[in-house]
Scaffold this active site. Structure first.
Site, short mmCIF file in Angstrom:
data_model
loop_
_atom_site.label_atom_id
_atom_site.label_comp_id
_atom_site.label_asym_id
_atom_site.label_seq_id
_atom_site.Cartn_x
_atom_site.Cartn_y
_atom_site.Cartn_z
N ARG A 120 0.84 -1.21 0.00
CA ARG A 120 0.00 0.00 0.00
C ARG A 120 0.87 1.26 0.00
O ARG A 120 1.88 1.32 0.68
CB ARG A 120 -0.96 -0.02 1.21
CG ARG A 120 -1.96 -1.16 1.10
CD ARG A 120 -2.77 -1.36 2.35
NE ARG A 120 -3.73 -0.30 2.60
CZ ARG A 120 -4.54 -0.29 3.66
NH1 ARG A 120 -4.48 -1.27 4.56
NH2 ARG A 120 -5.39 0.68 3.82
N ASP A 309 -15.95 1.02 4.07
CA ASP A 309 -15.67 -0.32 4.61
C ASP A 309 -16.88 -1.24 4.60
O ASP A 309 -16.79 -2.39 5.05
CB ASP A 309 -15.10 -0.21 6.03
CG ASP A 309 -13.67 0.30 6.02
OD1 ASP A 309 -13.03 0.29 4.95
OD2 ASP A 309 -13.18 0.71 7.10
N ASN A 332 -10.76 4.04 -4.39
CA ASN A 332 -9.76 3.81 -3.34
C ASN A 332 -9.90 2.44 -2.66
O ASN A 332 -9.05 2.04 -1.88
CB ASN A 332 -9.63 5.00 -2.37
CG ASN A 332 -10.50 4.91 -1.14
OD1 ASN A 332 -11.54 4.25 -1.15
ND2 ASN A 332 -10.08 5.59 -0.09
N LYS A 336 -6.50 -0.94 -0.56
CA LYS A 336 -6.76 -1.46 0.79
C LYS A 336 -5.94 -2.74 0.99
O LYS A 336 -4.92 -2.93 0.35
CB LYS A 336 -8.25 -1.71 0.97
CG LYS A 336 -9.12 -0.52 0.64
CD LYS A 336 -9.24 0.43 1.80
CE LYS A 336 -10.20 1.56 1.46
NZ LYS A 336 -10.37 2.50 2.53
N ARG A 384 -12.33 -8.13 5.00
CA ARG A 384 -13.64 -7.78 4.43
C ARG A 384 -14.00 -8.68 3.24
O ARG A 384 -15.17 -8.96 3.01
CB ARG A 384 -13.69 -6.29 4.08
CG ARG A 384 -13.36 -5.42 5.29
CD ARG A 384 -14.10 -4.14 5.40
NE ARG A 384 -13.52 -3.35 6.50
CZ ARG A 384 -13.88 -3.46 7.77
NH1 ARG A 384 -14.84 -4.29 8.13
NH2 ARG A 384 -13.29 -2.73 8.72
N LYS A 410 -8.26 -9.43 11.65
CA LYS A 410 -7.74 -8.06 11.53
C LYS A 410 -8.71 -7.06 12.18
O LYS A 410 -8.30 -6.11 12.82
CB LYS A 410 -7.52 -7.71 10.06
CG LYS A 410 -6.89 -6.34 9.85
CD LYS A 410 -6.62 -6.08 8.38
CE LYS A 410 -5.80 -4.82 8.17
NZ LYS A 410 -6.53 -3.57 8.34
#
Ligand SMILES: O=C(O)C1=C[C@@H](OP(=O)(O)O)[C@@H](O)[C@H](O)C1
Ligand SMILES: C=C(OP(=O)(O)O)C(=O)O
EC number: 2.5.1.19
Length: 431
Positions: A120, A309, A332, A336, A384, A410
């Site tokens: 990242r 999110d 964006n 992630k 996610r 996480k």
């Protein structure tokens, strides 16, 4: 560890939402930056919040924790002279501490997740800090990064918000402690703008004064301020709960999630409105979201930047809607834990979903039928992705095997326990 997700037509029961990740990382930080003793009630327990606990301890904060609260004696404006910090895979923790370690002589942030956080980019924050007199050594804006601080100066600061709001949040945490007053100008764009509302709320609670323009692109920050020691209470987490609510929406269900404040500043609160727009039967009263799913969903168009999110969970819902949905303004997501557009859609396609990507859009051709499933899913180190594919797996004909599903910890270590408590058929298996 891997997880097998089996078809589950019915979900029933009540759970308490996990505690908010974003508020926990912020309260831990402002407590560490205060000189007295602060108390945080109901802090989150996850890899990311543990990373912040570990790093502020390394920097000199003293922590004592029991079941309901954590008591923190801060280090104020004088963090300990520490050589190395390990933030695990936590992006926000890294970015906030890159700024705060501008108060330290020399700290190296190590690269323990080369295929996730290690990929990242942090250039926009690095450039802003360099313009403030901080010396930074980095690999093309990526970890490992060494910060040589000590001489950070306020004044006029420009930062791009086009990739992440975390860069601006980081500067908002640092600048009140500097000798000079600062003026921060956000250039290019500001993605995940709503998250800045959480940063400003926490700073205000910690006794810090910041003058923000209405559009959140300009800030006047008086220098020589002190963070106050305070008592904080962490609210329930919408991003993690979004996956549970969507699981209830795509099944026949009667599910209540407690501790979700109606008036929260979390943008992912939009999951409730999105499910309503998708015609999912639900109520939201007294902090309880009650979903009585019937498995039927309508498609929708949604600006995903307002709820960054929760977009993956919303997309999982759209997979079973009766028609085409579009999630726009989501570029964006590519920066992630993985590329949450290309990587995520590849995994959805494996399970049988009909999805398309644009640079900044996800298009979902939904079908109410069950998906075929019966495939192995790559988690891409992304909690996610794991949660969203679990939801999809509940409505597949054949089980999904999610590799390395332990990365769910996480943000939400209890996710599979909560799904099981509601009657979901999930099972941990050795890799
Ligand atoms: O400031 C924060 O705590 C966060 C900001 C958001 O990131 P971006 O601003 O990079 O979108 C969000 O996705 C992340 O989970 C947490
Ligand atoms: C992107 C996330 O976190 P971070 O940026 O803090 O790693 C997330 O929690 O989805």
């Amino acid at each position: 560890m891997d997880v097998i997700v089996r078809p589950t037509p019915l979900l029933r029961g009540e759970i308490g939402a996990l505690s908010s990740k974003n508020y926990t990382t912020r309260y831990l930080l402002v407590a560490a930056l205060a000189e007295g003793t602060s108390t945080i009630y109901y802090p989150a327990h996850s890899e990311d919040s543990d990373a912040m606990r570990r790093c502020i301890t390394d920097l000199g904060a003293e922590l004592a924790e029991d079941e309901e609260k954590i008591i923190i004696k801060g280090f104020g404006r004088q963090p300990r002279d520490i050589k190395e910090l390990n933030v695990g895979n936590a992006g926000a923790v890294l970015r906030f501490l890159l700024a705060i370690t501008a108060l330290c002589p020399e700290v190296t942030f190590v690269n323990t997740y080369p295929d996730s956080l290690g990929r990242r980019p942090h250039n926009d924050l690095i450039e802003a800090l360099q313009s403030m007199g901080v010396e930074i050594e980095h690999r093309d804006g990526r970890l490992p990064i060494t910060v040589r601080g000590g001489a950070a100066q306020g004044g006029k600061i420009r930062v791009s918000g086009a990739v992440s709001s975390q860069f601006l949040s980081a500067l908002l945490f640092l600048t009140p402690l500097l000798e000079e007053d600062s003026e921060i100008e956000v250039v290019n764009d500001l993605k995940s703008k709503v998250v800045i509302g959480q940063t400003l709320e926490v700073l205000e609670q910690a006794g810090i004064v910041i003058h923000a323009s209405e559009d959140l692109m300009h800030y006047k920050v008086p220098g020589r301020q002190s963070y106050q020691a305070r008592e904080y209470t962490v609210q329930g987490d919408y991003p993690g709960s979004a996956a549970i609510l969507v699981a209830a929406a795509v099944t026949q269900s009667d599910v209540k999630v407690h501790r979700l404040m109606e008036r929260s500043k979390q943008g992912e609160r939009a999951i409730v409105d999105v499910l309503r727009m998708m015609k999912v039967p639900l109520t939201h009263e007294n902090g309880i979201v009650h979903v009585r799913g019937n498995g039927r969903l309508q498609p929708l168009e949604f600006d995903g930047d307002a709820a960054t999110d929760a977009v993956l969970a919303m997309v999982a819902a759209a997979v079973f809607a009766d028609g085409t949905s579009r999630f726009y303004n989501v570029e964006n997501l590519r920066y992630k834990e993985c590329d949450r557009i290309t990587d995520y859609l590849n995994e959805l396609r494996k399970a049988g979903a009909d999805v398309e990507e644009r640079q900044a859009e996800i298009i979902v051709h939904g079908h109410p039928d069950e998906l075929p499933g019966g495939v192995t899913i790559n988690a891409h180190y992304d909690h996610r992705v794991i949660m969203a594919l679990t939801v999809v797996g509940l409505r597949c004909k054949q089980p999904l095997l999610i590799k390395d599903a332990h990365h769910v910890a996480k943000s939400y270590p209890g996710f599979f326990d909560d799904i099981t408590a509601l009657g979901g058929h999930v099972e941990w298996v050795e890799a």
